[in-house]
Design a protein around this motif. Structure first.
Motif, PDB file in Angstrom:
ATOM      1  N   PRO A  50     -36.667 -55.609  -2.281  1.00  0.00           N
ATOM      2  CA  PRO A  50     -36.434 -54.176  -2.930  1.00  0.00           C
ATOM      3  C   PRO A  50     -37.335 -54.001  -4.030  1.00  0.00           C
ATOM      4  N   GLY A  51     -38.046 -54.886  -4.804  1.00  0.00           N
ATOM      5  CA  GLY A  51     -39.018 -54.506  -5.903  1.00  0.00           C
ATOM      6  C   GLY A  51     -40.155 -54.097  -5.755  1.00  0.00           C
ATOM      7  N   LEU A  52     -40.598 -54.124  -4.239  1.00  0.00           N
ATOM      8  CA  LEU A  52     -41.893 -53.711  -3.715  1.00  0.00           C
ATOM      9  C   LEU A  52     -41.863 -52.128  -3.198  1.00  0.00           C
ATOM     10  N   ASP A  53     -42.982 -51.389  -3.411  1.00  0.00           N
ATOM     11  CA  ASP A  53     -42.987 -50.252  -2.560  1.00  0.00           C
ATOM     12  C   ASP A  53     -43.575 -50.371  -1.303  1.00  0.00           C
ATOM     13  N   TRP A  54     -43.135 -50.155  -0.464  1.00  0.00           N
ATOM     14  CA  TRP A  54     -43.765 -50.489   1.128  1.00  0.00           C
ATOM     15  C   TRP A  54     -44.312 -49.357   1.980  1.00  0.00           C
ATOM     16  N   GLN A  55     -45.438 -49.420   2.196  1.00  0.00           N
ATOM     17  CA  GLN A  55     -46.135 -48.442   3.018  1.00  0.00           C
ATOM     18  C   GLN A  55     -46.300 -48.606   4.217  1.00  0.00           C
ATOM     19  N   PRO A  56     -45.529 -48.045   5.410  1.00  0.00           N
ATOM     20  CA  PRO A  56     -45.981 -48.261   6.938  1.00  0.00           C
ATOM     21  C   PRO A  56     -46.874 -47.374   7.339  1.00  0.00           C
ATOM     22  N   THR A  57     -47.722 -47.888   8.133  1.00  0.00           N
ATOM     23  CA  THR A  57     -48.773 -47.082   9.051  1.00  0.00           C
ATOM     24  C   THR A  57     -48.872 -47.167  10.122  1.00  0.00           C
ATOM     25  N   ASP A  58     -49.348 -46.286  11.028  1.00  0.00           N
ATOM     26  CA  ASP A  58     -49.602 -46.655  12.598  1.00  0.00           C
ATOM     27  C   ASP A  58     -50.541 -45.430  13.001  1.00  0.00           C
ATOM     28  N   PRO A  59     -51.400 -45.610  13.887  1.00  0.00           N
ATOM     29  CA  PRO A  59     -52.015 -44.707  14.371  1.00  0.00           C
ATOM     30  C   PRO A  59     -51.204 -43.665  15.454  1.00  0.00           C
ATOM     31  N   GLU A  60     -50.265 -44.261  16.000  1.00  0.00           N
ATOM     32  CA  GLU A  60     -49.450 -43.532  17.326  1.00  0.00           C
ATOM     33  C   GLU A  60     -48.242 -42.681  16.791  1.00  0.00           C
ATOM     34  N   PRO A  61     -48.368 -41.577  16.952  1.00  0.00           N
ATOM     35  CA  PRO A  61     -47.338 -40.461  16.975  1.00  0.00           C
ATOM     36  C   PRO A  61     -45.837 -40.966  17.144  1.00  0.00           C
ATOM     37  N   ASP A  62     -45.716 -41.518  18.330  1.00  0.00           N
ATOM     38  CA  ASP A  62     -44.477 -42.246  19.008  1.00  0.00           C
ATOM     39  C   ASP A  62     -44.045 -43.145  17.861  1.00  0.00           C
ATOM     40  N   ASN A  63     -44.982 -44.086  17.508  1.00  0.00           N
ATOM     41  CA  ASN A  63     -44.585 -44.932  16.484  1.00  0.00           C
ATOM     42  C   ASN A  63     -44.348 -44.438  14.958  1.00  0.00           C
ATOM     43  N   LEU A  64     -45.007 -43.791  14.549  1.00  0.00           N
ATOM     44  CA  LEU A  64     -44.858 -42.735  13.261  1.00  0.00           C
ATOM     45  C   LEU A  64     -43.400 -42.204  13.354  1.00  0.00           C
TER      46      LEU A  64
END
Length: 208
Positions: A50-64
């Motif tokens: 919980p102390g970290l900022d987590w930035q998820p990314t992906d190229p696919e709209p369905d995954n986003l």
């Protein structure tokens, strides 16, 4: 409509991955997850770190969409999912205070150019001591670690000849050229490996 998707493999490996990452990540900073897929790892890992900022990314709209659907199970520091094609350099995402780059089951289900871009961008953006984390199956010295990995490699090539289980020696060579130390390896379930690469002196050149 719930866009949340569940990958059984992610359910099985999320705790072992946390066990590896937990003691090796700093207590604060930004973690960039590339090819975050369903979003299960992002939600689970951000909740337990919980102390970290987590930035998820992906190229696919369905995954986003799936990542966003899982976001309610994560930490309040789990950022909204962003589109990112790893091979589209330079990466167009906010990366101030980047502490780590995490890529789970990416480089074997993508062309080799994705691995090259991933290592190069991580090497250019991480400060000394920053972590690049890779998870998946690997060959070592051109040899598969198990017959099941060899069969998996054949199935990947049948789907796309640019895909395949990568040789750890080739990955380590890319990483060394990008300024990373020799990899720390941790054996994982189902004949997978955690490959942990620490950024060294930023003056070292990176692959192109």
């Amino acid at each position: 409509m719930d866009d949340r998707r569940i990958a059984p493999a992610a359910e099985r490996n999320k705790q072992p991955i946390l066990d590896v990452l937990g003691p090796r990540l700093p207590r604060a900073g930004l973690v960039l997850e590339v090819a975050a897929g369903t979003g299960q790892h992002a939600a689970f890992l951000s909740r337990h770190l919980p102390g970290l900022d987590w930035q998820p990314t992906d190229p696919e709209p369905d995954n986003l969409a799936s990542i966003q659907a899982h976001a309610g199970d994560g930490s309040d520091r789990l950022r909204p999912a962003r589109a990112l094609d790893v091979t589209a350099r330079p990466w167009a995402v906010p990366l101030d205070g980047l502490a780590a780059v995490v890529a789970i089951n990416l480089i074997h289900i993508a062309p080799w150019d994705a691995a090259r871009a991933l290592v190069a961008e991580a090497g250019a953006r991480l400060s000394p001591g920053g972590l690049l984390y890779l998870y998946g199956p690997f060959k070592r010295g051109g040899v598969h670690s198990a017959p099941s990995n060899a069969a998996f490699d054949d199935s990947l090539a049948a789907r796309d000849p640019r895909w395949g289980v990568r040789d750890l020696d080739d990955v380590a060579a890319l990483a060394a050229a990008a300024g990373f130390a020799s990899p720390e390896l941790v054996a994982m379930p189902a004949n997978n490996l955690s490959v942990l690469l620490r950024r060294e002196d930023r003056s070292v050149g990176s692959p192109v």
